[in-house]
Design a protein around this motif. Sequence first.
Motif, PDB file in Angstrom:
ATOM      1  N   GLU A   1       0.857  -1.210   0.080  1.00  0.00           N
ATOM      2  CA  GLU A   1      -0.086   0.114   0.113  1.00  0.00           C
ATOM      3  C   GLU A   1       0.997   1.335  -0.094  1.00  0.00           C
ATOM      4  O   GLU A   1       0.575   2.399  -0.484  1.00  0.00           O
ATOM      5  CB  GLU A   1      -0.833  -0.128   1.079  1.00  0.00           C
ATOM      6  N   ASP A   2       2.019   1.153   0.578  1.00  0.00           N
ATOM      7  CA  ASP A   2       2.951   2.123   0.595  1.00  0.00           C
ATOM      8  C   ASP A   2       3.162   2.650  -0.942  1.00  0.00           C
ATOM      9  O   ASP A   2       3.520   4.071  -1.185  1.00  0.00           O
ATOM     10  CB  ASP A   2       4.225   2.006   1.400  1.00  0.00           C
ATOM     11  N   PHE A   3       3.676   1.646  -1.697  1.00  0.00           N
ATOM     12  CA  PHE A   3       3.932   2.102  -3.088  1.00  0.00           C
ATOM     13  C   PHE A   3       2.582   2.632  -3.695  1.00  0.00           C
ATOM     14  O   PHE A   3       2.613   3.715  -4.454  1.00  0.00           O
ATOM     15  CB  PHE A   3       4.317   0.672  -3.770  1.00  0.00           C
ATOM     16  N   LEU A   4       1.586   2.079  -3.645  1.00  0.00           N
ATOM     17  CA  LEU A   4       0.357   2.964  -4.182  1.00  0.00           C
ATOM     18  C   LEU A   4       0.166   3.973  -3.532  1.00  0.00           C
ATOM     19  O   LEU A   4      -0.546   4.940  -4.325  1.00  0.00           O
ATOM     20  CB  LEU A   4      -0.907   1.705  -3.969  1.00  0.00           C
ATOM     21  N   ALA A   5       0.294   4.511  -2.607  1.00  0.00           N
ATOM     22  CA  ALA A   5      -0.003   5.618  -2.115  1.00  0.00           C
ATOM     23  C   ALA A   5       0.862   6.666  -2.844  1.00  0.00           C
ATOM     24  O   ALA A   5       0.874   7.759  -2.940  1.00  0.00           O
ATOM     25  CB  ALA A   5       0.166   5.854  -0.545  1.00  0.00           C
ATOM     26  N   TYR A   6       2.038   6.171  -3.049  1.00  0.00           N
ATOM     27  CA  TYR A   6       3.116   6.859  -3.852  1.00  0.00           C
ATOM     28  C   TYR A   6       2.799   7.282  -5.410  1.00  0.00           C
ATOM     29  O   TYR A   6       2.745   8.413  -5.850  1.00  0.00           O
ATOM     30  CB  TYR A   6       4.601   6.479  -3.644  1.00  0.00           C
TER      31      TYR A   6
END
Lengths: 410, 410
Positions: free
Chosen positions: B378-383
């Motif tokens: 989810e961290d990548f997707l938020a980025y």
Amino acid sequence: MGKNAIVGQSGGPTSVINASLAGVFESCKSRGADIVYGMCNGVAGLLEERVVDLSPLLTDDLDIELLKRTPSSFLGSCRYKLPDWHTDEAVYKKLFAILEKLDIGCFFYIGGNDSMDTIGKLAEYGECIQSDIRFMGVPKTIDNDLMVTDHTPGYGSAAKYIGVVMKEIIRDATVYGTKYVTVVEIMGRNAGWLTAAAALAKSDDCEGVDMICLPEVPFHVEHFIEKVRVMQEKKPSIVIAVSEGVKLEDGRYVCELADDVHAVDAFGHKALTGTARYLANVVARNLDTKTRCIELSTLQRCAGHLTSRTDITEAYQVGGAAVKAAFEGVTGQMVALKRISNSPYQCTTELHPISEVANLEKKVPLSWMNEDHTQMTEDFLAYARPLIQAELTPLYIAGLPHHIYMKPQK
Amino acid sequence: MGKNAIVGQSGGPTSVINASLAGVFESCKSRGADIVYGMCNGVAGLLEERVVDLSPLLTDDLDIELLKRTPSSFLGSCRYKLPDWHTDEAVYKKLFAILEKLDIGCFFYIGGNDSMDTIGKLAEYGECIQSDIRFMGVPKTIDNDLMVTDHTPGYGSAAKYIGVVMKEIIRDATVYGTKYVTVVEIMGRNAGWLTAAAALAKSDDCEGVDMICLPEVPFHVEHFIEKVRVMQEKKPSIVIAVSEGVKLEDGRYVCELADDVHAVDAFGHKALTGTARYLANVVARNLDTKTRCIELSTLQRCAGHLTSRTDITEAYQVGGAAVKAAFEGVTGQMVALKRISNSPYQCTTELHPISEVANLEKKVPLSWMNEDHTQMTEDFLAYARPLIQAELTPLYIAGLPHHIYMKPQK
């Protein structure tokens, strides 16, 4: 006549096959069908009684609008071919028993020439057993290879996709100003309609593709290399559109000259791939130039983000016309598109017996190519241009086109 | 300071590199530059004095809007690498003589880490000979592998393209309900940012890709096959996004396992191609399943018909910010994007010395992958999600996006 209707999708998906499903569904409802069933995975799924009631899945206008914007087959698809009923009647007895149980009055099948074979056989068997179920074919294929219809729903959007990306590829290929040969492989086993659509890239702001190779024209590898050599004397970046199905004079596919293994699909068709790669390698070995190959691949048939509004509208219309005919008692026919005029573009629908369509292929007339069969003429462009006009903007949610989606039925 | 400015584009094209050109051009004009020159084919063309006055080519707002919507490099590009000026000063003397003749005060170069090397060398040499020309770098690359900048202009549109087509490919791959493994090859030699973008396909209406293989993670062919086998026990259609640059533990590229010839480009990079084909063949040989491979190829970087408006806006802004800095006396720096917040997404620009950027690569942090390195977190997707938001509709004429086009200069 049974109170209900059933509709299935068959063969390769397109960007607009669901618009035809929307046309069938809404027309059946407005003409008073009680339940409109969808076959999951076409006739293959129907034989396993995998059907869904479409009304709870398509509840409002937004669902219908999403369906028109969702590529690939909402109901799933199959590549199932019915046996000859004279020799194998059991499958037919089973199918008709299922249709009776579902109280089906009208049966719609959206597909290409293999799928029309299914409609033809069912209609013929139905007549033989004096069933009053009506069987209607709704045309669909990106390949545009169906007889009797001016063009097929699905072709316009695929042609638009090809025209647009060829233009973008040409734009990309020229940036370095160095010698570069780009070979783009386009779908189309025996008919070159999709490859011909590469000609649409030519416009005020684009030089267009430098050569078009259709499967209708016997392919000579040496002539091909020589043509590229001559063209590259005048300009460094050459972009070539080649059909996956180009064949040598002896009938072998060009891609068979490469060393890869080739599979065979359920209809016995050879899997064609590697034509552009082979030709790019041959050019690199024979001429002093960089090369690259691009396979447009699956995106030709599933690019829902880039469709022709004309195509979507017509796909919806052929669905509605099939329902009208069936409710009026017609069976064993396919809806065809009939072009009234080019300027302004006007097109209507008509009916043709399945026997004029099933298992036949319409090729590109060579009179629509120039003398040395390397470019399409203005006649082809006048034919194809109206089919790519206007857009149907996807409904973007959080940056991605939104689709309507049916979880696979068990 | 010279009265004129000059701008060039270098390296691989993107869908939005011309938006940066528009930003540089308009900002130079509004800050009083007399003539804004464009280098044809970057520094390589400048060395041949192939330059154009941009004002007659970009005369009104429509031209600027078209430029923002035209993929690939309007000015042409090059892959020319400057020699070390300590050992080969002749090229530098020639370049600076040309710049003096053109009365250049500010020099802008739009490109990736190879191109920033050019800016760094020119600024250093300029300082050494006490030239007052300012040299500024404007970041551009679909690869998103530049240091110091939160992300690169070009990445957002490529990521959006990849997210959208992966969603469409998944939609297509599931229609038959049969066993099918689709391997999609995505650009990215050493950094997996583009392949990671395949994770964006996952949404309410899409299950997303089943596996992601980044070049940052050593690749094991046997583990890969085993993972596919296990996944296919649960669902028949598996879609995998794989970077063209995945490498074995011993450092060999996976595509080197195939038998094809591999070329080398002007920077000595191996041409990577055939990874997906190789893996699809390996899976087909080892598991009882149909497979196919799809190479997204050039379309990732030239799909002007499907761009991120956020990306276009930022590409324009970094061009403007470079001009502002140069006119204020800054040299030898690159404009970077600095993210202020994710929700709401806010991003501004800042400056960094070229030495922090040139010839370096930013990798995907493995902490943005799950434990077995098969999915993004989810961290990548938020980025990534903010970067693909909103669209910039092409100007369609007769069914095709219209571009602005400069005939190659002799």
